[in-house]
Design a protein around this motif. Structure first.
Motif, PDB file in Angstrom:
ATOM      1  N   SER A 100       4.328   8.970   4.317  1.00  0.00           N
ATOM      2  CA  SER A 100       3.218   8.423   3.538  1.00  0.00           C
ATOM      3  C   SER A 100       3.209   9.032   2.138  1.00  0.00           C
ATOM      4  CB  SER A 100       1.888   8.692   4.225  1.00  0.00           C
ATOM      5  OG  SER A 100       1.562  10.073   4.127  1.00  0.00           O
TER       6      SER A 100
ATOM      7  N   LYS B 289       9.634  -1.124  -3.631  1.00  0.00           N
ATOM      8  CA  LYS B 289       9.031  -2.350  -3.088  1.00  0.00           C
ATOM      9  C   LYS B 289       9.387  -3.549  -3.950  1.00  0.00           C
ATOM     10  CE  LYS B 289       4.557  -4.405  -1.928  1.00  0.00           C
ATOM     11  NZ  LYS B 289       3.071  -4.227  -1.974  1.00  0.00           N
TER      12      LYS B 289
ATOM     13  N   SER C  16       5.286  -2.723   2.312  1.00  0.00           N
ATOM     14  CA  SER C  16       4.096  -1.976   2.734  1.00  0.00           C
ATOM     15  C   SER C  16       3.232  -2.847   3.628  1.00  0.00           C
ATOM     16  CB  SER C  16       3.292  -1.521   1.513  1.00  0.00           C
ATOM     17  OG  SER C  16       2.816  -2.631   0.779  1.00  0.00           O
ATOM     18  N   HIS C  17       2.701  -2.237   4.670  1.00  0.00           N
ATOM     19  CA  HIS C  17       1.769  -2.907   5.575  1.00  0.00           C
ATOM     20  C   HIS C  17       0.448  -2.145   5.507  1.00  0.00           C
ATOM     21  CE1 HIS C  17       4.860  -5.497   7.173  1.00  0.00           C
ATOM     22  NE2 HIS C  17       5.612  -4.456   7.517  1.00  0.00           N
ATOM     23  N   PRO C  18      -0.604  -2.765   4.965  1.00  0.00           N
ATOM     24  CA  PRO C  18      -1.895  -2.074   4.811  1.00  0.00           C
ATOM     25  C   PRO C  18      -2.352  -1.427   6.117  1.00  0.00           C
ATOM     26  CG  PRO C  18      -1.955  -4.190   3.699  1.00  0.00           C
ATOM     27  CD  PRO C  18      -0.651  -4.148   4.470  1.00  0.00           C
ATOM     28  N   GLY C  19      -2.733  -0.160   6.022  1.00  0.00           N
ATOM     29  CA  GLY C  19      -3.218   0.564   7.181  1.00  0.00           C
ATOM     30  C   GLY C  19      -2.125   1.144   8.054  1.00  0.00           C
ATOM     31  N   LYS C  20      -0.870   0.784   7.782  1.00  0.00           N
ATOM     32  CA  LYS C  20       0.245   1.272   8.606  1.00  0.00           C
ATOM     33  C   LYS C  20       1.211   2.151   7.821  1.00  0.00           C
ATOM     34  CE  LYS C  20       0.177  -2.596  11.871  1.00  0.00           C
ATOM     35  NZ  LYS C  20       0.981  -3.680  12.506  1.00  0.00           N
TER      36      LYS C  20
ATOM     37  N   TYR D  15       4.568   2.462   4.686  1.00  0.00           N
ATOM     38  CA  TYR D  15       5.741   1.872   4.043  1.00  0.00           C
ATOM     39  C   TYR D  15       6.914   1.880   5.022  1.00  0.00           C
ATOM     40  CZ  TYR D  15       3.301   2.241  -0.433  1.00  0.00           C
ATOM     41  OH  TYR D  15       2.403   2.108  -1.457  1.00  0.00           O
TER      42      TYR D  15
ATOM     43  N   ASP E  22       3.895  -8.933  -6.718  1.00  0.00           N
ATOM     44  CA  ASP E  22       4.343  -7.545  -6.844  1.00  0.00           C
ATOM     45  C   ASP E  22       5.720  -7.315  -6.230  1.00  0.00           C
ATOM     46  OD1 ASP E  22       1.879  -6.652  -8.017  1.00  0.00           O
ATOM     47  OD2 ASP E  22       0.968  -6.733  -6.028  1.00  0.00           O
TER      48      ASP E  22
END
Length: 335
Positions: free
Chosen positions: A42, A65, A72-76, A78, A139
């Motif tokens: 992280s 990226k 990237s997966h939000p809450g999980k 990279y 992005d």
């Protein structure tokens, strides 16, 4: 605790820390220490482990990226998305549609790129689709090469992208002028000049007919045609389709799309009209087939291969120029 073995950071090195992070991950991808789907440390973990700022780590992850190496997966967190690291440029190429001359443009573009991956999309003149493609990938790329065509509100759609990464191709709407680098066509000027180049041949005909369906075609075709006919006192007519009229001997037909060209050639063959003698034909946008169809079709066209090459050089060198790609009359037997 997560294994940071693949990261190699030297605070005494003149190389910026974010660049050291990027190169460490590139090397780890090359030598197989990282694989597609692997979870990366992280941002906080890297920052704490190497005593660097979160912004530095975020900068490194953002570039990875953008190049498509990391997702990237939000809450999980990279994850490794792709292991091929040779490509320094990741380019979104947004076309309006694919046809023979756009294929020439595409080939000219991709053949003159170095260390680049290109992902090709089509908006098909649909404003909602245009907006969705750009929004979903705002992005994800190092450069965005966009063919706006006649889509409405393109300026607002494109404004959501990083301004220094956008390049405009083919048509250059007023709303985008002065904002982005571009390789473009000046349709009104080009069609007017093309007719001027063939003026002597055109004067042997009774008049000219522009077959202009409207909708997705550049308005410059229409305004340039009217300007020429008015300035040189040429009788003219404008129709939406060849299927709406019976072709007349002694007239020149200027065809915007190839469907009408095929229809007219078939009509000439069935009624023993000889292109260049009984009837004149000028087609807009040249292709290899037009060199040989019906003995050769006269065209007014830009060099699409050269247009692609110019855009590739602009992207590779990060040049922010506005370049007009010239057009010319290509005389063949149909005139």
């Amino acid at each position: 605790m997560m294994d940071f073995e693949f990261l190699n950071i030297n605070h005494k090195s003149p190389l910026p820390i974010y660049r050291q992070l990027i190169e460490s991950m590139e090397n780890a991808l090359r030598n197989g220490m990282l694989h597609k789907g692997d979870l990366l440390p992280s941002v906080n973990q890297v920052a704490q482990a190497f005593n660097v700022s979160r912004d530095t780590v975020l900068q490194a992850y953002a570039e990875l990226k953008t190049r498509g190496l990391v997702v990237s997966h939000p809450g999980k967190g990279y994850y490794v998305e792709r292991t091929r690291v040779e490509a320094r440029h990741r380019i979104l190429l947004l076309f309006d549609e694919l046809n023979a001359f756009k294929e020439d443009l595409y080939n000219g573009f991709v053949e003159h790129l170095e260390n680049a991956d290109v992902e090709l999309y089509f908006h098909h003149f649909n404003a909602e689709l245009f907006q969705t493609i750009l929004f979903n990938h705002k992005d994800d790329y190092t450069s965005y090469v966009i063919m706006p065509a006649v889509v409405k509100n393109v300026a607002s759609f494109i404004s959501g992208l990083p301004r220094d990464k956008v390049f405009i191709l083919d048509q250059l709407p007023v709303s985008l002028r002065g904002l982005y680098p571009a390789v473009y066509q000046s349709f009104e000027e080009d069609i007017f000049n093309g007719f001027q180049q063939g003026l002597t041949l055109l004067q042997k005909y009774e008049g000219m007919v522009l077959v202009y369906p409207g909708g997705k075609e550049p308005e410059g075709f229409l305004s340039g045609f009217k300007k020429f006919c008015t300035q040189y006192s040429v009788h003219f007519d404008i129709i939406p389709s060849m299927r709406s009229v019976i072709p007349r001997k002694g007239w020149v037909y200027v065809l915007v799309n190839d469907r009408d060209l095929v229809f007219l050639i078939k009509y000439c063959r069935a009624n023993k009209f000889k292109p260049g003698l009984d009837i004149g034909i000028i087609s807009l946008n040249d292709t290899g087939l037009k060199e040989i169809v019906a003995g050769g079709i006269t065209t007014i066209s830009t060099d699409f291969q050269a247009m692609g090459e110019r855009m590739a050089r602009m992207v590779m060198n990060n040049q922010h120029d506005v370049v007009k790609n010239p057009s010319r009359l290509i005389l063949r037997n149909s005139l």
